[in-house]
Design an enzyme around this catalytic site. Sequence first.
Site, PDB file in Angstrom:
ATOM      1  CE  LYS A  65      -9.803  -1.176   3.121  1.00 16.67           C
ATOM      2  NZ  LYS A  65      -8.755  -1.730   4.235  1.00 16.67           N
ATOM      3  CG  ASP A 101      -9.062  -2.959   7.774  1.00 19.55           C
ATOM      4  OD1 ASP A 101      -9.322  -3.999   7.280  1.00 19.55           O
ATOM      5  OD2 ASP A 101      -9.126  -2.021   7.091  1.00 19.55           O
ATOM      6  CB  SER A 155       5.164  15.227   7.994  1.00 16.86           C
ATOM      7  OG  SER A 155       5.276  14.544   6.652  1.00 16.86           O
TER       8      SER A 155
END
Length: 278
Positions: A65, A101, A155
Amino acid sequence: MFTFGLAGFPVGHSLSPWIHEQLMEQTGVEGKYHLFEITPEDFDEQIDQIKKQQLDGFNVTVPYKEKIIPYLDGIDASAEQLGAVNTVKRTSDGWIGYNTDGTGFLHSLQARFPDLFHQKINVLLLGSGGAARGIFAALMDQAEVKVDVANRTISRAEAMITETGGDHAARAVTIEEAEQAAGGYDLIIQTTTVGMSPNDDTSIMPLQNIKEGTVVSDIVYRPVMTSFLKEAEEKGARLHFGHEMLLQQAVYAFQIWTDLHPEAHPLLEKFERKLKGE
Ligand code: ATR
């Protein structure tokens, strides 16, 4: 006569051919949907080959992608913001990339719960991978929400929030903090790969603290009823399933390619039966 396809690795078990055949049938157009399994070593060459074919457009799935972007002639704003493309269309300006999406997720959720975003709501987003990113960006763009993002690697949650421009409405929390605070969320969205078949009996987080009526969504669609959703249902939650998002993002891809407007809703039950192998 339309011709579409899917580029990814592996793609053998993809449901996209089935979905797009249903959409062609619904809209009364003829066409084909091919699977292009591209090994990482041959990516350059195979993408060139695909672009030489008589295709109107193709989908892109894992792990390409992001990798596809330099091979395109342009990308739209949503794909640019995410740095990821799942739909490519042949146009007079060349090959243009889109990402359906996030909107696929959000609109399938709104179709099921039309009132959900009528007031400001508290959302818990579990995960910070590619899927979470699209959903997070769509939430930031379209809904008045306050979002806690919980991820095993906190993180990554912090980076996703900052890079997607969500600092004003979102914060990163640990999964343990989210579990404790679960009673304060109106919507919980599970985007990690935990619970995916064959690990059906695993779940990212216990849901004993959620309040009744919370909308709980899991983007995993194999199995349809994940352990996470099962526990949510036992606690009186309202459920949103992964295959609803999958179908809606395909509808938007089809719309981009054909300018036709099929509906996801009439296919949902049939799709669920297919996924359950009935
Ligand atoms: P995708 O693009 O499908 O979202 P991804 O980018 O690999 O896939 O992201 C997978 C997500 O599932 C991440 O949020 C990942 O957490 P980390 O960022 O900490 O890796 C989460 N995930 C995967 N396996 C997990 C596990 N066993 N426990 C908790 N989280 C997990």
